[in-house]
Design an enzyme around this catalytic site. Structure first.
Site, short mmCIF file in Angstrom:
data_model
loop_
_atom_site.label_atom_id
_atom_site.label_comp_id
_atom_site.label_asym_id
_atom_site.label_seq_id
_atom_site.Cartn_x
_atom_site.Cartn_y
_atom_site.Cartn_z
N ASP A 57 0.84 -1.20 0.00
CA ASP A 57 0.00 0.00 0.00
C ASP A 57 0.87 1.25 0.00
OD1 ASP A 57 -2.40 1.39 -0.09
OD2 ASP A 57 -2.63 1.44 2.10
N LYS A 91 1.99 4.69 -1.09
CA LYS A 91 1.36 5.87 -1.67
C LYS A 91 1.87 7.08 -0.92
CE LYS A 91 -2.78 5.17 1.19
NZ LYS A 91 -4.25 4.99 1.17
N ASN A 141 1.18 7.49 2.76
CA ASN A 141 1.87 6.58 3.68
C ASN A 141 3.37 6.82 3.73
OD1 ASN A 141 -0.48 5.33 4.47
ND2 ASN A 141 -0.30 3.65 3.02
N ASP A 151 2.56 2.78 7.89
CA ASP A 151 1.32 2.03 7.68
C ASP A 151 1.56 0.68 7.00
OD1 ASP A 151 -1.27 1.22 7.57
OD2 ASP A 151 -2.05 3.06 6.71
N THR A 159 -4.47 0.79 -2.56
CA THR A 159 -5.25 1.96 -2.95
C THR A 159 -5.41 1.95 -4.46
OG1 THR A 159 -4.37 3.18 -1.05
CG2 THR A 159 -5.32 4.47 -2.86
#
Length: 434
Positions: A154, A156, A159, A172, A194
């Site tokens: 994840d 991004k 994060n 995260d 995401t």
């Protein structure tokens, strides 16, 4: 649950007040809660201060009832397990974890600079040299996570945090995966991430390699840093997925040819031909672009490249006295591990591990941070061996299955590896396993 809390108290963690979940509250007689930094469906994150030292930390407060109802307790346990593995200057550090019947508290490194997303949102696209410095740090952190058998899944801008010196901190790990959780085909099968950052093979639901999926997400991050907008975007999610599956994105006019080439290879919809981390680091743009000068990376400093040092939380989390699967009332996805305490010097331990691998007819791959990987000749089985520093003259050695048949791993562990590590255990054969 009472025994688990007693374990925390005995080991110096103490108790804390659950009812004072607001600004000014004193948590565990150690941390004073400050302002709310952010919140989601299942957790709130507060700035906090260590009462004794004045050190700033971030405390993530997780509502156990909510996560149980959503059946995502496994994400919480995995996040703790993963963050214990990945000590790196560009990864948010987990200091300790506390739990009661209704709350779980993560005490984390405080990233004063906030989300990298906010920096791009406020300033627009970044200059290429600035974006490159952030990207170099990101790739270094992701490569290190992969060397520890961890895929983030994840990645991004939201994060990726910044500390007060401008170094990035990947955060995260709730959706991360470890190699022990791969299917029999060696692939991951959980659809997560995401939408705008997710790799096409994840959308396709056909099984995927987590490392390759992370490379794709890093490519999206790099694009956004230097373009100021997402490469794949559409108000219709299915249309956006179609663009992702075909790798359809248009580069802005200010992207240099070398940058376009690198991002194109990272956003290759075919995971087999997608560029690897090693080749990203070897690319001319990564190493300095048109100037050809190496990038000077800002980092917070760490022991990531040497043997990892363990604190009280790390030691307790590994012991039988605190079984995380019991704490969070779910089953762990890891297989049986072999751990020994040894007073032998690290080079002696490494030599013993290498001999054990050769006896098992496996080749040895040395990696950073005291990590070895044993791989069978046919590549069907991989075993990780890691050395941690407990004290100047005391090491912890952990051996675990990375991939391959569990029964075959147990056989190699018990018949070949364990017997060859007995003589480096702290005092007697009885201490081979913690």
């Amino acid at each position: 649950m009472g025994n688990i809390l007693n374990c925390f108290k005995f080991s110096g963690f103490g108790f804390f007040c659950l009812s004072m979940d607001h600004k000014g509250a004193i948590v565990m007689q150690k941390y004073e809660l400050g302002r709310l930094l952010g919140q989601g469906t299942f957790a709130k994150v507060y700035h906090a201060r260590c009462v004794e030292t004045g050190q700033s930390v971030a405390i993530k407060v997780v509502d156990k009832a909510k996560v149980r109802k959503a059946r995502i307790m496994d994400h919480i346990e995995r996040e703790i397990s993963v963050m214990r593995r990945v000590r790196h200057p560009n990864v948010v550090h987990l200091y300790e974890v506390m739990a009661t019947k209704s709350k779980i508290y993560f005490v984390l490194e405080y990233a004063k600079g906030g989300e990298l997303f906010r920096k791009v949102e406020a300033n627009g696209r970044l200059p290429e040299d600035v974006g490159r410095k952030y990207f170099v740090q990101l790739v270094d952190a992701v490569e290190f996570c992969h060397s520890r058998g961890v895929c983030h899944r994840d990645l991004k801008l939201e994060n990726i945090l910044l500390d007060e010196d401008g170094a990035i901190k990947v955060s995260d790990f709730g959706l991360s995966a470890v190699v022990e959780c791969r299917g029999k085909d060696g692939l991951l099968h959980t659809t997560c991430g995401t939408p705008a950052y997710v790799a096409p093979e994840i959308v396709g639901r056909s099984g995927y390699d987590g490392e390759g999926a992370d490379v794709w997400s890093c490519g999206v991050v790099l694009f956004v840093l230097l373009a100021g907008y997402l490469p794949f975007h559409d108000s219709n999610v299915m249309e956006m997925y179609r663009k992702i599956s075909r790798g359809e994105c248009r580069f802005p006019s200010w992207f240099s040819p070398k940058l376009k080439k690198l991002i194109s290879r990272m956003l290759d919809p075919n995971p087999v031909s997608r560029i690897s981390i090693a080749k990203i680091k070897a690319s001319s743009w990564f190493k300095g672009g048109s100037e050809g000068e190496p990038v000077k990376v800002v980092s917070g400093g760490s022991e990531a490249r040497g043997l990892l040092k363990m604190n009280a939380f790390d030691i307790i989390s590994l012991s039988d006295g605190l079984d995380l699967s019991k704490l969070f009332e779910i089953k762990s996805c890891t297989d049986k591990e072999c751990r020994i305490m040894s007073r032998k010097p690290a080079p002696v331990i490494v030599s013993k591990l290498e001999r054990a691998a050769r006896a098992a007819k496996m080749r040895v791959i040395k990696k950073d941070g005291g990590l070895l990987e044993f791989e069978s000749i046919d590549g069907a089985m991989s075993i990780g061996a890691e050395i941690f520093v407990i004290a100047p003259a005391l090491h912890l050695v952990e051996v675990r299955r990375r991939c391959g048949d569990a029964a075959e791993y147990e056989k190699v562990l018990n018949e070949v590896i364990r017997p060859r590590l007995v003589d480096i255990a702290r005092s007697s054969p009885d201490e081979v396993s913690l």
